[in-house]
Design a protein around this motif. Sequence first.
Motif, PDB file in Angstrom:
ATOM      1  N   ILE A  24      14.254 -16.702  10.314  1.00 45.28           N
ATOM      2  CA  ILE A  24      14.351 -17.981  10.252  1.00 45.28           C
ATOM      3  C   ILE A  24      12.599 -18.641   9.500  1.00 45.28           C
ATOM      4  O   ILE A  24      12.009 -17.604   9.775  1.00 45.28           O
ATOM      5  CB  ILE A  24      14.259 -18.932  11.852  1.00 45.28           C
ATOM      6  CG1 ILE A  24      15.298 -18.751  11.979  1.00 45.28           C
ATOM      7  CG2 ILE A  24      13.477 -20.058  11.617  1.00 45.28           C
ATOM      8  CD1 ILE A  24      15.069 -20.127  13.050  1.00 45.28           C
TER       9      ILE A  24
ATOM     10  N   ILE B  32      15.042 -30.555   9.015  1.00 44.93           N
ATOM     11  CA  ILE B  32      15.873 -29.796   8.067  1.00 44.93           C
ATOM     12  C   ILE B  32      16.335 -30.659   7.218  1.00 44.93           C
ATOM     13  O   ILE B  32      17.088 -31.220   6.113  1.00 44.93           O
ATOM     14  CB  ILE B  32      17.499 -28.938   8.917  1.00 44.93           C
ATOM     15  CG1 ILE B  32      16.938 -28.880  11.026  1.00 44.93           C
ATOM     16  CG2 ILE B  32      18.274 -28.499   8.314  1.00 44.93           C
ATOM     17  CD1 ILE B  32      18.516 -28.672  11.585  1.00 44.93           C
TER      18      ILE B  32
ATOM     19  N   ASN C 131      18.699 -21.694   7.641  1.00 46.29           N
ATOM     20  CA  ASN C 131      17.676 -20.974   8.624  1.00 46.29           C
ATOM     21  C   ASN C 131      15.611 -21.787   8.330  1.00 46.29           C
ATOM     22  O   ASN C 131      14.973 -20.762   8.325  1.00 46.29           O
ATOM     23  CB  ASN C 131      17.357 -19.326   7.974  1.00 46.29           C
ATOM     24  CG  ASN C 131      17.345 -18.787   7.129  1.00 46.29           C
ATOM     25  OD1 ASN C 131      17.268 -19.725   5.902  1.00 46.29           O
ATOM     26  ND2 ASN C 131      17.001 -17.389   6.828  1.00 46.29           N
TER      27      ASN C 131
ATOM     28  N   LEU D   5      12.975 -24.734   8.623  1.00 44.27           N
ATOM     29  CA  LEU D   5      12.857 -25.737   9.287  1.00 44.27           C
ATOM     30  C   LEU D   5      11.688 -26.153   8.822  1.00 44.27           C
ATOM     31  O   LEU D   5      10.763 -25.517   8.290  1.00 44.27           O
ATOM     32  CB  LEU D   5      12.268 -25.554  10.458  1.00 44.27           C
ATOM     33  CG  LEU D   5      13.823 -25.444  11.636  1.00 44.27           C
ATOM     34  CD1 LEU D   5      13.510 -24.637  12.646  1.00 44.27           C
ATOM     35  CD2 LEU D   5      14.028 -26.718  11.903  1.00 44.27           C
TER      36      LEU D   5
ATOM     37  N   ALA E  90       9.803 -27.272  16.075  1.00 43.77           N
ATOM     38  CA  ALA E  90       9.924 -26.547  14.919  1.00 43.77           C
ATOM     39  C   ALA E  90      10.199 -25.021  16.305  1.00 43.77           C
ATOM     40  O   ALA E  90      11.286 -24.343  15.240  1.00 43.77           O
ATOM     41  CB  ALA E  90       9.401 -26.717  13.465  1.00 43.77           C
TER      42      ALA E  90
ATOM     43  N   ILE F 273      13.845 -24.771  18.449  1.00 39.85           N
ATOM     44  CA  ILE F 273      14.474 -24.873  17.741  1.00 39.85           C
ATOM     45  C   ILE F 273      14.656 -23.796  17.353  1.00 39.85           C
ATOM     46  O   ILE F 273      16.371 -23.346  16.446  1.00 39.85           O
ATOM     47  CB  ILE F 273      14.748 -26.273  16.774  1.00 39.85           C
ATOM     48  CG1 ILE F 273      14.738 -27.137  16.764  1.00 39.85           C
ATOM     49  CG2 ILE F 273      15.566 -25.842  15.828  1.00 39.85           C
ATOM     50  CD1 ILE F 273      13.929 -28.618  15.796  1.00 39.85           C
ATOM     51  N   ALA F 274      13.700 -23.298  16.536  1.00 39.10           N
ATOM     52  CA  ALA F 274      14.352 -21.808  15.753  1.00 39.10           C
ATOM     53  C   ALA F 274      14.173 -20.345  17.150  1.00 39.10           C
ATOM     54  O   ALA F 274      15.522 -19.561  16.580  1.00 39.10           O
ATOM     55  CB  ALA F 274      12.735 -20.964  14.543  1.00 39.10           C
TER      56      ALA F 274
ATOM     57  N   ALA G 117      17.524 -21.531  18.171  1.00 37.09           N
ATOM     58  CA  ALA G 117      18.905 -20.713  16.783  1.00 37.09           C
ATOM     59  C   ALA G 117      19.025 -19.665  17.149  1.00 37.09           C
ATOM     60  O   ALA G 117      20.109 -18.264  16.724  1.00 37.09           O
ATOM     61  CB  ALA G 117      18.335 -21.043  15.579  1.00 37.09           C
TER      62      ALA G 117
ATOM     63  N   SER H  85      22.983 -20.927  13.402  1.00 37.70           N
ATOM     64  CA  SER H  85      21.672 -21.970  12.404  1.00 37.70           C
ATOM     65  C   SER H  85      21.442 -22.982  12.784  1.00 37.70           C
ATOM     66  O   SER H  85      21.985 -23.255  14.096  1.00 37.70           O
ATOM     67  CB  SER H  85      23.143 -22.676  11.365  1.00 37.70           C
ATOM     68  OG  SER H  85      22.718 -23.919  10.748  1.00 37.70           O
ATOM     69  N   VAL H  86      20.235 -23.676  12.270  1.00 37.07           N
ATOM     70  CA  VAL H  86      18.717 -24.600  12.874  1.00 37.07           C
ATOM     71  C   VAL H  86      19.876 -25.462  13.102  1.00 37.07           C
ATOM     72  O   VAL H  86      20.087 -26.202  13.854  1.00 37.07           O
ATOM     73  CB  VAL H  86      18.088 -24.687  12.100  1.00 37.07           C
ATOM     74  CG1 VAL H  86      17.379 -23.010  12.754  1.00 37.07           C
ATOM     75  CG2 VAL H  86      18.086 -24.808  10.910  1.00 37.07           C
ATOM     76  N   ARG H  87      20.844 -25.772  12.037  1.00 35.74           N
ATOM     77  CA  ARG H  87      22.158 -27.093  12.331  1.00 35.74           C
ATOM     78  C   ARG H  87      22.549 -27.390  12.799  1.00 35.74           C
ATOM     79  O   ARG H  87      22.753 -28.542  13.799  1.00 35.74           O
ATOM     80  CB  ARG H  87      22.545 -27.295  10.693  1.00 35.74           C
ATOM     81  CG  ARG H  87      21.555 -27.402   9.818  1.00 35.74           C
ATOM     82  CD  ARG H  87      22.450 -27.002   8.361  1.00 35.74           C
ATOM     83  NE  ARG H  87      23.056 -26.468   7.817  1.00 35.74           N
ATOM     84  CZ  ARG H  87      24.076 -26.431   6.742  1.00 35.74           C
ATOM     85  NH1 ARG H  87      24.931 -27.392   6.740  1.00 35.74           N
ATOM     86  NH2 ARG H  87      24.404 -25.061   6.657  1.00 35.74           N
TER      87      ARG H  87
ATOM     88  N   VAL I 115      21.973 -26.044  16.358  1.00 32.46           N
ATOM     89  CA  VAL I 115      21.594 -25.883  17.542  1.00 32.46           C
ATOM     90  C   VAL I 115      21.980 -27.401  18.995  1.00 32.46           C
ATOM     91  O   VAL I 115      22.128 -28.387  18.449  1.00 32.46           O
ATOM     92  CB  VAL I 115      20.021 -26.198  17.897  1.00 32.46           C
ATOM     93  CG1 VAL I 115      19.176 -26.233  18.970  1.00 32.46           C
ATOM     94  CG2 VAL I 115      19.269 -24.300  17.131  1.00 32.46           C
TER      95      VAL I 115
END
Length: 634
Positions: A156, A323, A329, A331, A360, A363-364, A367, A373-375, A377
């Motif tokens: 990421i 995002i 991947n 942010l 951020a 989130i990483a 994920a 995918s970060v989208r 989470v």
Amino acid sequence: MNFHYREQGSVVVKTAGDPIEFSDRFDVIVVGLGTAGAISAITAANKGLRVLGLERLNSMGGAGTNGAIIGYYYGSPGGLFESIDEETRELEAMGYTKSRGVNAEVKKIALERRALDTGATVQYESAVVGVYMEGMAVRGVRWIGPEGIQQASCRILIDATGEAEVCSIMGAEMYGSGRQLDGKMQPFSLPVMAIRDQWVHNMYSDHGYVDQTNQDELTQAILRSACIFTHLPDQYNESTKFLKLAPQLGIREGRFILGEEQVTFADVVADRLSAEPLFYAYSNVDNHAKDIAFESELQQDWAVAASLWGLTLSVPLPLGALIPKGFDNVLVAGRSIAIDHDLAACVRMKRDMQKCGEAAALIAYLALDQGLSVRHVPYDQLRPLLLENGCLRPSNHVGMKDGLSVGEDETNQKVIWLTSLERIKEELAGDKPGIAIWSTRRLGAAINGTLKEWLSQTTADQQNLRKNTAFALALQGDEAAIPHLRDCVRTRDPYVPRTSRKYNQARGYAAIYLLGKLGDVEIVPELLQIMRQRDQFINQSTDIEFINHNDEYFFQYFSFSLMALIRIAERHPGIRGQLLETVVPLVEDPHFSILVTMKPSKDVNYDMADTVRNIVRKKAASWESKVGNAASAP
């Protein structure tokens, strides 16, 4: 695997190649260890991730360290940064010169100590020059640093450059930068640090405008700021000892990514707010520019017609705002998240950008932990992590408040928009009409009949009620307001409301804005006359923080008149020729100059002549193009 890089500083080149073997592999690479990025790197490493942080300067912390902004303006409390600030204060007490704020030099030590203690790898004086891509995913980055050209892979990437620089290289779409009219961004500043009365202080003023993505323009801004007269007094003495100029300009705004979810000022004022916040940003729309006549109509409705500059907003920022649209991947952390120019003046405070970096990283972590995918989470699993350190604090969501002074937010009253006609009338008759004016805008045209009744019934001693009611009607687009607005213009009404704690707008030129919004052709000759009458404008403003001399007072009337004329001519093309015949020779005169002061100084002047010329030239070219297209049409 594709490799994206910049050529000649601006052109992005994409080359295709075979997969490569990276010698160094990281879970997360954070590019930019400034206000947001430093907290991102520390938070991600705290969660057990293998982290590389790359920073072009030689220390961490951004605006609060290298930028020498040692105090906090607004921004909401909570998050990892508070413990780092406390550690900074503890270190300072061990023998450092005390600072009127969070000690910038000591905070560098605290941040670096945290980063190294958590196991993060930090490389200073390192600039990313390329990105390795597979489809919509980043696989690694290349950078130049003290050890030459290096590259490493990541699972990421967090772009915390402040300019979405890595996102720009990898081809992410940008929402834009600067205001719509001319692309101009917020003014920048450059502090100088000095010791006064045994305490470290920062002294700063805004110095002008810069497009920091233009290397030549940025270089000139740095040089001019370093030599500005406020930083070069005849002498420093024992009472004020010069320490240094900040090595980083105070840049307030740059690129904004097009995100999976865009948060705009229009959303906020219409109560279209996310129910799944990562954190709450909190401030007023702190526009530092004096040329507000060139801002969007919505911002002028807010800050000119209603004088709501000082009203503070809590803004929930959702996952999608961090995002870049379509990426798996990547942010973004910091002021280049998915917002717009108007809202950026609110969502950029140091407290909030530090929380943005923390969010951020969390989130990483989630994920990677779940292989998502970060989208994708899940918010219900992310929320407890955000709550743990107070990065997300529900009590921070205070809505809109009529903030009276910085640092006293807990005493301010939460704004409740008015619905009672009796209360609205009472407020319109007073000296703080802004909440009532905006409340009528929220209620819509259904209230206009009542407003017109009040207009017809006002007596000679009810000037505030009559004029403020006209302002309310004008915001609804109702032409019944026009005669009363014309009266404000013709008398150069100097009245300044007291709605906001500062930077309220004088009624005379605020009325010009509204007449332009209504497309009033009859006022055109008077507006053209205003633009030729510089000597007749004597500053009568009681708001000395906004208007400091006659030229600045004239600039407000000049700039609002210019934009009103343009708006009127957009609706009535027949007056365009008359407008250009008068305005073009005026602004193209080589001796044309019009000065404004830069906040917060009353001594630093900036010439708005080129800004005005460029706006007039752009509009003239646009109109000429339309005429040409119409003439060539079959």
